[in-house]
Design an enzyme around this catalytic site. Structure first.
Site, PDB file in Angstrom:
ATOM      1  N   TRP A 212       0.848  -1.193   0.000  1.00 25.32           N
ATOM      2  CA  TRP A 212       0.000   0.000   0.000  1.00 25.32           C
ATOM      3  C   TRP A 212       0.889   1.251   0.000  1.00 25.32           C
ATOM      4  CZ3 TRP A 212      -5.118   0.381  -0.750  1.00 25.32           C
ATOM      5  CH2 TRP A 212      -5.732   1.605  -0.475  1.00 25.32           C
TER       6      TRP A 212
ATOM      7  N   HIS B 171       0.514  -4.825   7.826  1.00 24.65           N
ATOM      8  CA  HIS B 171      -0.441  -4.952   6.730  1.00 24.65           C
ATOM      9  C   HIS B 171       0.225  -5.319   5.411  1.00 24.65           C
ATOM     10  CE1 HIS B 171      -3.764  -3.258   9.194  1.00 24.65           C
ATOM     11  NE2 HIS B 171      -2.743  -2.678   9.801  1.00 24.65           N
TER      12      HIS B 171
ATOM     13  N   GLU C  80      -7.379  -9.074   3.848  1.00 22.14           N
ATOM     14  CA  GLU C  80      -6.974  -8.448   2.591  1.00 22.14           C
ATOM     15  C   GLU C  80      -5.704  -9.064   2.015  1.00 22.14           C
ATOM     16  OE1 GLU C  80      -8.742  -3.978   3.441  1.00 22.14           O
ATOM     17  OE2 GLU C  80      -6.818  -4.523   4.316  1.00 22.14           O
TER      18      GLU C  80
ATOM     19  N   HIS D  11      -7.259  -0.549  13.955  1.00 27.22           N
ATOM     20  CA  HIS D  11      -6.692   0.059  12.747  1.00 27.22           C
ATOM     21  C   HIS D  11      -7.363   1.399  12.422  1.00 27.22           C
ATOM     22  CE1 HIS D  11      -4.450   0.245   9.117  1.00 27.22           C
ATOM     23  NE2 HIS D  11      -5.357  -0.221   8.287  1.00 27.22           N
TER      24      HIS D  11
ATOM     25  N   ASP E 209      -7.335  -6.940   9.353  1.00 17.34           N
ATOM     26  CA  ASP E 209      -7.484  -5.638   9.997  1.00 17.34           C
ATOM     27  C   ASP E 209      -8.272  -5.817  11.280  1.00 17.34           C
ATOM     28  OD1 ASP E 209      -6.228  -4.455   7.871  1.00 17.34           O
ATOM     29  OD2 ASP E 209      -8.025  -3.532   7.028  1.00 17.34           O
TER      30      ASP E 209
END
Length: 208
Positions: free
Chosen positions: A18, A48, A172, A58, A54
């Site tokens: 990310w 992450h 994720e 978070h 999560d």
């Protein structure tokens, strides 16, 4: 023998991360070749990077951490649902999927092609807020997706906050190429880290 699908990407410095998180770093602290009795490596990464969960912490200052998420949510029957040719997964799409009684849901989308790109692509498939509301209405407790976020890149709080505030675990950065739509047994085991905002997890599916 039942087939096992490994949904976790390999943790490596070149993996997609990310924006702002930074990639994992792996280095050798000492080695047998260098005169030490063992090889010893060191891994530095955010919570992450790679496949991860999560926790409410978070997005909420006083939210629960990873250590407070019941393992019962992370292990058990799961539905894999495929969507092709769409960028936004809506409430109507989910309503048509007959998800009543499903407590764990993983979304397989066109995102799987993005893993072949060297850099993060913000044009990924995600769910909108109404879809998130529907999932909590029908009792879903875990939601997984095949890229770095369940939510639009430009809207990084609404969906997360809605799901996490209602006890839904967000999973994720899964890789779902070759996984057919259907029902499986999920094993999602995050690192035992306590009061933290997320945790890397090895995630597998087993054919039922």
């Amino acid at each position: 023998m039942k087939k096992i699908y490994d949904l976790s990407p390999e943790i490596r410095p070149e993996m997609i991360s990310w924006p702002g998180d930074g990639p994992p770093q792996i280095k050798l602290l000492h080695s047998i070749r260098g005169g030490f009795p063992t090889n010893l490596g060191q891994l530095t990464m955010t919570l992450h990077n790679g496949s991860h969960i999560d926790a409410p912490l978070h997005f909420f200052e006083d939210g629960d951490g990873v250590g407070e998420i019941p393992l019962e949510i992370l292990i058990g029957n799961v539905r894999v649902l495929r969507f092709s040719g769409v960028k936004t997964i809506t409430r109507d799409m989910l309503e048509q999927a007959e998800l009543r009684g499903v407590t764990r849901l993983i979304l397989a989308t066109d995102n799987e092609a993005l893993w072949d790109k060297p850099d993060f692509d913000r044009n990924y498939t995600y769910i909108d807020i109404e879809a998130a509301r529907y999932l909590t209405e029908i009792g879903v407790r875990l939601l997984g997706i095949d890229y770095l976020s369940v939510e639009d890149f430009e809207e990084t709080q609404g969906v997360h906050k809605h799901l996490l505030s209602r006890g839904v675990v967000i999973l994720e950065s899964l890789q779902l190429a070759g996984v057919a739509e259907g029902d499986y047994e999920l094993f999602c085991l995050p690192l035992k880290l306590g009061k933290v905002d997320g945790a890397p997890a090895r995630v597998i599916l087993i054919e039922r």
